[in-house]
Design an enzyme around this catalytic site. Structure first.
Site, mmCIF file in Angstrom:
data_model
loop_
_atom_site.group_PDB
_atom_site.id
_atom_site.type_symbol
_atom_site.label_atom_id
_atom_site.label_comp_id
_atom_site.label_asym_id
_atom_site.label_seq_id
_atom_site.Cartn_x
_atom_site.Cartn_y
_atom_site.Cartn_z
ATOM 1 N N TRP A 156 0.825 -1.216 0.000
ATOM 2 C CA TRP A 156 0.000 0.000 0.000
ATOM 3 C C TRP A 156 0.857 1.263 0.000
ATOM 4 C CZ3 TRP A 156 -1.006 -3.312 4.465
ATOM 5 C CH2 TRP A 156 -1.884 -4.346 4.163
ATOM 6 N N THR A 158 1.907 4.649 -1.131
ATOM 7 C CA THR A 158 1.453 5.825 -1.880
ATOM 8 C C THR A 158 2.616 6.338 -2.730
ATOM 9 O OG1 THR A 158 -0.043 6.421 -0.083
ATOM 10 C CG2 THR A 158 0.535 8.181 -1.631
ATOM 11 N N ARG A 268 -31.823 24.094 -4.645
ATOM 12 C CA ARG A 268 -32.744 22.988 -4.957
ATOM 13 C C ARG A 268 -34.049 23.175 -4.186
ATOM 14 N NH1 ARG A 268 -34.699 18.847 -8.062
ATOM 15 N NH2 ARG A 268 -35.316 17.063 -6.788
ATOM 16 N N GLN A 336 -26.680 12.374 0.988
ATOM 17 C CA GLN A 336 -28.096 12.337 1.374
ATOM 18 C C GLN A 336 -28.792 13.661 1.027
ATOM 19 O OE1 GLN A 336 -29.257 9.525 2.398
ATOM 20 N NE2 GLN A 336 -31.349 10.128 2.845
ATOM 21 N N ILE A 337 -28.131 14.771 1.308
ATOM 22 C CA ILE A 337 -28.717 16.084 1.010
ATOM 23 C C ILE A 337 -28.922 16.243 -0.502
ATOM 24 C CG2 ILE A 337 -28.211 18.585 0.991
ATOM 25 C CD1 ILE A 337 -26.872 18.149 3.785
ATOM 26 N N GLY A 339 -29.551 13.879 -2.511
ATOM 27 C CA GLY A 339 -30.515 12.882 -3.012
ATOM 28 C C GLY A 339 -29.952 12.117 -4.188
ATOM 29 N N GLU A 363 -1.876 6.148 7.660
ATOM 30 C CA GLU A 363 -1.064 6.882 8.649
ATOM 31 C C GLU A 363 -1.585 6.672 10.078
ATOM 32 O OE1 GLU A 363 0.783 10.510 7.524
ATOM 33 O OE2 GLU A 363 0.718 9.977 5.401
ATOM 34 N N SER A 366 -8.005 4.701 12.963
ATOM 35 C CA SER A 366 -8.646 5.404 14.096
ATOM 36 C C SER A 366 -8.376 4.667 15.397
ATOM 37 C CB SER A 366 -10.155 5.523 13.850
ATOM 38 O OG SER A 366 -10.363 6.379 12.746
HETATM 39 N N1 CAA Z 1 7.994 9.235 19.142
HETATM 40 C C1 CAA Z 1 9.141 8.693 19.603
HETATM 41 N N2 CAA Z 1 9.228 7.411 20.046
HETATM 42 C C2 CAA Z 1 8.090 6.685 20.019
HETATM 43 C C3 CAA Z 1 6.866 7.194 19.571
HETATM 44 C C4 CAA Z 1 6.848 8.539 19.110
HETATM 45 N N3 CAA Z 1 5.733 9.109 18.635
HETATM 46 N N4 CAA Z 1 5.934 6.234 19.666
HETATM 47 C C5 CAA Z 1 6.553 5.142 20.175
HETATM 48 N N5 CAA Z 1 7.851 5.430 20.382
HETATM 49 C C6 CAA Z 1 8.885 4.546 20.941
HETATM 50 C C7 CAA Z 1 8.553 4.117 22.366
HETATM 51 O O1 CAA Z 1 9.018 5.052 23.295
HETATM 52 C C8 CAA Z 1 9.257 2.791 22.456
HETATM 53 O O2 CAA Z 1 10.630 2.998 22.662
HETATM 54 P P1 CAA Z 1 11.393 2.470 23.996
HETATM 55 O O3 CAA Z 1 11.061 1.001 24.102
HETATM 56 O O4 CAA Z 1 12.822 2.760 23.718
HETATM 57 O O5 CAA Z 1 10.817 3.272 25.114
HETATM 58 C C9 CAA Z 1 9.139 2.239 21.049
HETATM 59 O O6 CAA Z 1 8.925 3.346 20.186
HETATM 60 C C10 CAA Z 1 8.002 1.255 20.905
HETATM 61 O O7 CAA Z 1 6.832 1.942 21.245
HETATM 62 P P2 CAA Z 1 5.488 1.223 21.678
HETATM 63 O O8 CAA Z 1 5.801 0.188 22.709
HETATM 64 O O9 CAA Z 1 4.498 2.277 21.998
HETATM 65 O O10 CAA Z 1 5.101 0.455 20.323
HETATM 66 P P3 CAA Z 1 3.860 -0.437 20.002
HETATM 67 O O11 CAA Z 1 4.336 -1.675 19.340
HETATM 68 O O12 CAA Z 1 2.953 -0.568 21.197
HETATM 69 O O13 CAA Z 1 3.113 0.402 18.826
HETATM 70 C C11 CAA Z 1 1.728 2.077 17.818
HETATM 71 C C12 CAA Z 1 2.612 1.658 19.003
HETATM 72 C C13 CAA Z 1 1.330 3.502 18.141
HETATM 73 C C14 CAA Z 1 0.491 1.203 17.672
HETATM 74 C C15 CAA Z 1 2.572 2.040 16.502
HETATM 75 O O14 CAA Z 1 2.931 0.740 16.131
HETATM 76 C C16 CAA Z 1 1.864 2.700 15.329
HETATM 77 O O15 CAA Z 1 1.857 3.919 15.222
HETATM 78 N N6 CAA Z 1 1.276 1.879 14.420
HETATM 79 C C17 CAA Z 1 0.635 2.425 13.223
HETATM 80 C C18 CAA Z 1 1.594 2.512 12.076
HETATM 81 C C19 CAA Z 1 1.094 3.450 11.011
HETATM 82 O O16 CAA Z 1 0.676 4.564 11.261
HETATM 83 N N7 CAA Z 1 1.219 3.004 9.759
HETATM 84 C C20 CAA Z 1 0.878 3.845 8.663
HETATM 85 C C21 CAA Z 1 1.670 3.468 7.472
HETATM 86 S S1 CAA Z 1 2.366 4.806 6.601
HETATM 87 C C22 CAA Z 1 1.156 5.360 5.543
HETATM 88 O O17 CAA Z 1 -0.011 5.087 5.683
HETATM 89 C C23 CAA Z 1 1.682 6.299 4.534
HETATM 90 C C24 CAA Z 1 0.931 6.448 3.271
HETATM 91 O O18 CAA Z 1 1.379 5.993 2.243
HETATM 92 C C25 CAA Z 1 -0.266 7.315 3.241
#
Ligand code: CAA
Length: 388
Positions: A156, A158, A268, A336-337, A339, A363, A366
């Site tokens: 996926w 982009t 409308r 819906q508005i 129609g 990204e 939700s």
């Molecule tokens: N900034 C800095 N460090 C961060 C952080 C942040 N925002 N979030 C987490 N970390 C660090 C934590 O501190 C931790 O580090 P330490 O162990 O050293 O303390 C480490 O990262 C692991 O963090 P978590 O334990 O919180 O990780 P997790 O496995 O529980 O996952 C999550 C957390 C928020 C669910 C994460 O996996 C996540 O964001 N997942 C979604 C991924 C995503 O957004 N994918 C989108 C793909 S890109 C895309 O869509 C682009 C496109 O083409 C449009």
């Protein structure tokens, strides 16, 4: 507290609105149907400075603030979300990621061509089995001394078919878990980078989304971003900013649906008067207006926090969660508005409804935003911090 845009911000909002309404709108229905990539439109957005909005002028960018970036995203997204997702990935994931975390050599080498739009970039994190659970990277980058050997598949992506540069997240040391993940700058002209078929999607249909395969790609050591093991944190930090871009896109979808609905409801007529005069429609419009303003405040505040180098993690997650829900809910209401007219392509709202869905998914879904928000709250952050 200041709720006023400055003159530069107004000017860039107007420029983006004019461009979207006059240059993007005429061909948007055809591009959506045919899935044709918006080559000319991307070139024009590069000329307007929209491909490197957050990049310092010394690297060829427009040096704008995050509020201006959100305003441009909102105006483009009222009309063409294939174009706006290309802009969002280019600006907040690729260009900002390189500018913030790349070294001087990397910035000088890659930013000018990316910021001008000459080169398109892609952010390669998601995999067939690593979507929300982003630590589960199967793509590997084996340390071979002077280079890494990259192997794996990303899903996926982009701008997967058009990009010249990828920021690729890969596992370098499985034993270390997320601390054994790195981020690399990979040029798509290198041997072993292959682009899979273009995805046929529900919405944002003319943006090119592909699977990417890396087979024994030699990545020079100097193309690693940051210290060894920084890759997962790099991805998380970049995505926290990227969510402002996608929240702005969702805001634009909601606002575009609303503007079209108000215009339609005023002209409308049914049962002897404009449908806007019927309470059933007027109340829908009132809800739209309120939810959109609430989302707008969250989006602009997240952008303002980022501009002021304050903690925006919780704020960007809230902005994306609320704005993407508003986009979904109110694009459905717009159909819906309208129609029966709303169900046909000519009236634009059915496309906005289809485009809205992805803003609740990419990204960070939700559900992921709720993980980020609830973890912040449970750590004691009961509200978005607005002090340094
Ligand atoms: N900034 C800095 N460090 C961060 C952080 C942040 N925002 N979030 C987490 N970390 C660090 C934590 O501190 C931790 O580090 P330490 O162990 O050293 O303390 C480490 O990262 C692991 O963090 P978590 O334990 O919180 O990780 P997790 O496995 O529980 O996952 C999550 C957390 C928020 C669910 C994460 O996996 C996540 O964001 N997942 C979604 C991924 C995503 O957004 N994918 C989108 C793909 S890109 C895309 O869509 C682009 C496109 O083409 C449009």
């Amino acid at each position: 507290m200041e709720f006023k845009l400055n003159e530069d911000q107004w000017a860039v909002k107007e420029a983006a609105r004019d461009f979207a309404q006059n240059e993007l709108k005429p061909g948007v229905i055809e591009r959506d149907s045919s899935m044709a990539y918006p080559t000319e439109q991307v070139k024009a957005m590069g000329e307007l400075g929209f491909m490197g909005m957050l990049v310092d002028p010394k690297y060829g960018g427009s040096g704008m603030d995050n509020i201006s970036y959100a305003l441009v995203m909102e105006e483009l997204s009222k009309v063409d979300n294939s174009c706006s997702v290309i802009v969002s990935v280019q600006n907040s994931l690729v260009c900002w990621g390189l500018q913030e975390f790349g070294n001087e050599e990397q910035k000088q080498k890659y930013l000018p061509r990316l910021a001008s739009g000459e080169w398109i970039g892609a952010f390669c994190l998601s995999e067939p089995e690593a979507g929300s659970d982003a630590t589960m990277q199967r793509t590997t980058a084996e340390d071979k001394g002077d280079h890494y050997l990259l192997n794996g598949t990303k899903n996926w992506i982009t701008s997967g078919g058009t990009s010249k540069v990828h920021l690729v997240i890969a596992q370098t040391d499985k034993e270390k878990g997320h601390r054994g993940i790195n981020a690399f700058i990979v040029e798509t002209s290198w041997d072993g980078v292959d682009v899979g078929a273009k995805e046929d999607k529900l919405g944002i249909r003319s943006s090119d989304t592909h699977t990417i395969m890396y087979s024994n790609v030699k990545v020079p050591k100097e193309n690693r971003i940051g210290e060894d093991g920084f890759g997962f944190k790099f991805a998380m930090k970049v995505l926290a900013g990227g969510r402002i871009g996608i929240a702005s896109q969702a805001l634009g979808i909601a606002a575009g649906s609303y503007e079209l609905s108000v215009e339609y409801a005023k002209q409308r007529e049914a049962f002897g008067k404009p449908i806007a005069q019927h309470q059933a429609i007027a109340f829908k419009i009132a809800r739209m207006a309120t939810d959109i303003e609430a989302s707008r405040m969250l989006v602009y505040r997240a952008a303002w926090l980022k501009d002021n180098h304050m903690d925006y993690l919780m704020a960007s997650a809230m902005a994306k969660l609320a704005a993407s829900d508003a986009a979904m809910k109110h694009s459905v209401e717009a159909v819906q508005i309208h129609g029966g007219y709303g169900f046909v392509k000519e009236y634009h709202v059915e496309r906005l409804m289809r485009d809205a869905k992805i803003t609740q998914i990419y990204e960070g879904t939700s559900e992921v935003q709720q993980i980020v928000i609830s973890r912040s709250v449970l750590k004691g952050q009961l509200e978005v911090p607005t002090t340094k």
